[in-house]
Scaffold this motif. Structure first.
Motif, PDB file in Angstrom:
ATOM      1  N   LEU A  61      -1.837  -6.531  -5.828  1.00  0.00           N
ATOM      2  CA  LEU A  61      -2.697  -5.860  -4.854  1.00  0.00           C
ATOM      3  C   LEU A  61      -4.057  -5.468  -5.418  1.00  0.00           C
ATOM      4  CD1 LEU A  61      -2.187  -5.141  -1.881  1.00  0.00           C
ATOM      5  CD2 LEU A  61      -1.645  -2.819  -2.610  1.00  0.00           C
ATOM      6  N   ASN A 115       0.393   5.398  -1.246  1.00  0.00           N
ATOM      7  CA  ASN A 115       0.670   6.527  -0.361  1.00  0.00           C
ATOM      8  C   ASN A 115       1.648   7.495  -1.011  1.00  0.00           C
ATOM      9  OD1 ASN A 115      -0.983   5.462   1.642  1.00  0.00           O
ATOM     10  ND2 ASN A 115       0.697   4.397   2.680  1.00  0.00           N
ATOM     11  N   LEU A 125      -9.863   1.748  -0.734  1.00  0.00           N
ATOM     12  CA  LEU A 125      -8.616   2.063  -0.036  1.00  0.00           C
ATOM     13  C   LEU A 125      -7.713   2.950  -0.888  1.00  0.00           C
ATOM     14  CD1 LEU A 125      -7.821  -1.375   1.637  1.00  0.00           C
ATOM     15  CD2 LEU A 125      -8.497   0.736   2.794  1.00  0.00           C
ATOM     16  N   ILE A 126      -7.672   2.688  -2.202  1.00  0.00           N
ATOM     17  CA  ILE A 126      -6.856   3.523  -3.096  1.00  0.00           C
ATOM     18  C   ILE A 126      -7.414   4.935  -3.141  1.00  0.00           C
ATOM     19  CG2 ILE A 126      -6.114   3.866  -5.486  1.00  0.00           C
ATOM     20  CD1 ILE A 126      -6.071   0.828  -5.797  1.00  0.00           C
ATOM     21  N   SER A 134      -6.509   6.788  -0.128  1.00  0.00           N
ATOM     22  CA  SER A 134      -5.063   7.021  -0.004  1.00  0.00           C
ATOM     23  C   SER A 134      -4.580   8.172  -0.878  1.00  0.00           C
ATOM     24  CB  SER A 134      -4.286   5.747  -0.370  1.00  0.00           C
ATOM     25  OG  SER A 134      -4.616   4.685   0.502  1.00  0.00           O
ATOM     26  N   TRP A 176       0.827  -1.220   0.000  1.00  0.00           N
ATOM     27  CA  TRP A 176       0.000   0.000   0.000  1.00  0.00           C
ATOM     28  C   TRP A 176       0.850   1.254   0.000  1.00  0.00           C
ATOM     29  CZ3 TRP A 176      -4.712  -0.109  -1.508  1.00  0.00           C
ATOM     30  CH2 TRP A 176      -5.473  -1.260  -1.320  1.00  0.00           C
ATOM     31  N   THR A 233     -10.518  -2.790  -2.264  1.00  0.00           N
ATOM     32  CA  THR A 233      -9.240  -2.280  -2.760  1.00  0.00           C
ATOM     33  C   THR A 233      -9.415  -0.918  -3.412  1.00  0.00           C
ATOM     34  OG1 THR A 233      -8.423  -4.531  -3.130  1.00  0.00           O
ATOM     35  CG2 THR A 233      -7.314  -2.755  -4.313  1.00  0.00           C
TER      36      THR A 233
END
Length: 492
Positions: free
Chosen positions: A344, A326, A357-358, A361, A322, A354
């Motif tokens: 991923l 970031n 989360l991206i 981020s 991850w 997923t």
């Protein structure tokens, strides 16, 4: 071709039964009489040897089965650019039109002509051409000097991919006659560079150059770029390129750079192109990259690298951490990302998680994998992220009171946007951070306790009922439940 060989045949590109090759040898191969050509095939499976015959090395190949000996009359050395255009774009006239007579005046004298209309029609067709596709048409040279400029002065887009061009000299001879040329595709040609000095400005109007599968090196790319002062898009797919030096006076106008399928590229090489001032789109599909770092930018800061980069493509790579995403949050102009088919981001049951989360981020992202990120989706993703890592935040020193908030550096590195999300939505409350129980029947029951107010020594009755917290339970259902539990006399 005849059996007579010219001295300049070495290095020429040829075609034999649809397969392309490069001439590496011309001469006699004893004990068989007569001239032979030794060729190295583009497809090594087409060959039989490495350029040796009966212990004698006549030429060398990169692959042990990449070579063959062929008689010259079996080889096609190609045709010139203008002839290829005429073969493809000039309409054939019928026999009646070819025989049609016309009287024209030259000076004061009338002259009878045959086929004049046909000639004028052909010239008109060619002069109107603006886009030309000559893929796999065996083009090997420019042809007669000035012929292209006279016949096709308005061409702007040319596809010369998979032809028999063997030298940039021939490409330059063609381009010099196409002053309006904006797009040029030379993919799948094996081009040698001219021995003379750089020809700056040769492609003065060129905006798009495609050099996929040409075997070009990075040093040659920079040399070629000097000929294209206004270049905006450069495609270099599948060339085994190693970025060996930083472009200084070239590629400064490039907005799109495609380096796909160059497996030798790593993140350290990317630093060498990180300061191209106008680069907006960078395509790094299938280069094997797994990580990226911007050492000039700390947690929560923006990097000075890739200042104009808006769209990044990293499909088919080895991204499994991850931290990669970031780091992408540090790119100041990034608005679109494509990251399909990575360890991923594989398409599975967790694909939606997923994606969320991206999104959480990378704060400035507007499009992910060609799907627009709507404000509602971003809000949901960021709130879920804030909640999902809330307990970890508390354990790392997070606190609802800002004066007592002492987050560890390890947490900040793993979740660099978490502090910002707390400022945006507020710090997570304790009730939000309670561990969610699995969705099982025993976890969906409420406990009902029944006491006898007049009989304090009586045991309290406990019964479990379905959770109806989403709606208020009325008195009638509650009375029915109690009636089943207690006797009528007790209720009275």
């Amino acid at each position: 071709m005849s059996d007579t060989l010219t001295p300049d045949v070495i290095g020429r590109r040829v075609e034999v039964n649809g397969e392309h090759a490069t001439v590496r040898f011309a001469g006699v191969v004893p004990p068989v009489a007569g001239p032979w050509l030794g060729v190295e095939w583009d497809n090594p499976e087409r060959g039989k040897h490495d350029g040796s015959h009966e212990g004698t090395v006549y030429f060398k190949c990169r692959h042990p089965t990449g070579g063959s000996f062929i008689r010259p009359n079996k080889v096609n050395f190609g045709t010139d650019f203008l002839t290829a255009i005429k073969n493809r774009y000039v309409l054939e006239d019928g026999p009646e039109e070819d025989r049609k007579e016309q009287i024209v005046t030259l000076g004061n004298k009338p002259v009878e002509t045959v086929g004049f209309d046909s000639l004028m029609k052909q010239q008109s067709q060619l002069s109107k051409l603006q886009e030309v596709s000559l893929r796999n048409c065996a083009v090997s040279c420019a042809g007669e000097k000035g012929g292209v400029a006279e016949a096709c002065p308005n061409i702007r887009r040319v596809d010369l991919s998979k032809n028999l061009l063997s030298s940039w000299d021939e490409v330059i001879h063609i381009a010099d006659q196409l002053r309006h040329l904006e797009v040029l595709n030379l993919s799948e040609n094996k081009l040698k560079f001219p021995s003379g000095s750089a020809l700056t400005g040769t492609f003065s109007a060129l905006k798009v150059l495609v050099l996929n599968q040409t075997g070009i090196t990075w040093a040659e790319v920079l040399r070629c770029a000097a000929w294209c002062p206004g270049l905006e898009e450069l495609y270099l797919e599948s060339n085994n390129i190693v970025i060996s030096e930083r472009p200084t006076d070239v590629l400064q106008t490039v907005k799109l750079l495609d380096l796909s399928s160059n497996q030798l590229i790593d993140e350290n090489q990317l630093y060498l192109i990180a300061h191209l001032p106008r680069l907006e789109q960078l395509i790094l599909s299938d280069v094997g990259i797994s990580s990226i770092h911007f050492p000039d930018a700390g947690i929560g800061c923006k990097t000075s690298m890739f200042p104009s980069l808006q769209y990044l493509v990293v499909n088919d790579n080895q991204i499994s951490q991850w931290s990669f995403f970031n780091e992408l949050d540090k790119l100041p102009s990034l608005r679109a990302l494509s990251c399909l088919r990575n360890p991923l981001t594989k398409e599975d049951k967790a694909a939606n998680m997923t994606r969320q989360l991206i999104i959480a981020s990378i704060g400035q992202l507007k499009t992910l994998n060609k799907c627009e990120i709507l404000p509602k989706e971003r809000r949901t993703a960021e709130l879920d992220y804030r909640k999902a890592f809330g307990n970890e935040w508390k354990q790392a020193g997070g606190h609802q009171d800002p004066d007592k908030n002492r987050l560890s550096e390890e947490f900040l590195r793993a979740h660099p946007r978490y502090q910002f999300l707390c400022l945006k939505y507020g710090v997570p409350e304790d009730w939000e951070l309670k561990t969610q129980q699995p969705f099982m029947l025993k976890n969906q029951l409420l406990t009902l306790k029944i006491k006898y107010p007049d009989q304090l020594d009586q045991k309290v009755l406990e019964k479990q009922l379905p959770d109806t917290s989403n709606q208020l339970m009325g008195m009638s259902p509650l009375w029915s439940i109690c009636s089943r539990i207690l006797s009528s006399d007790l209720l009275r």
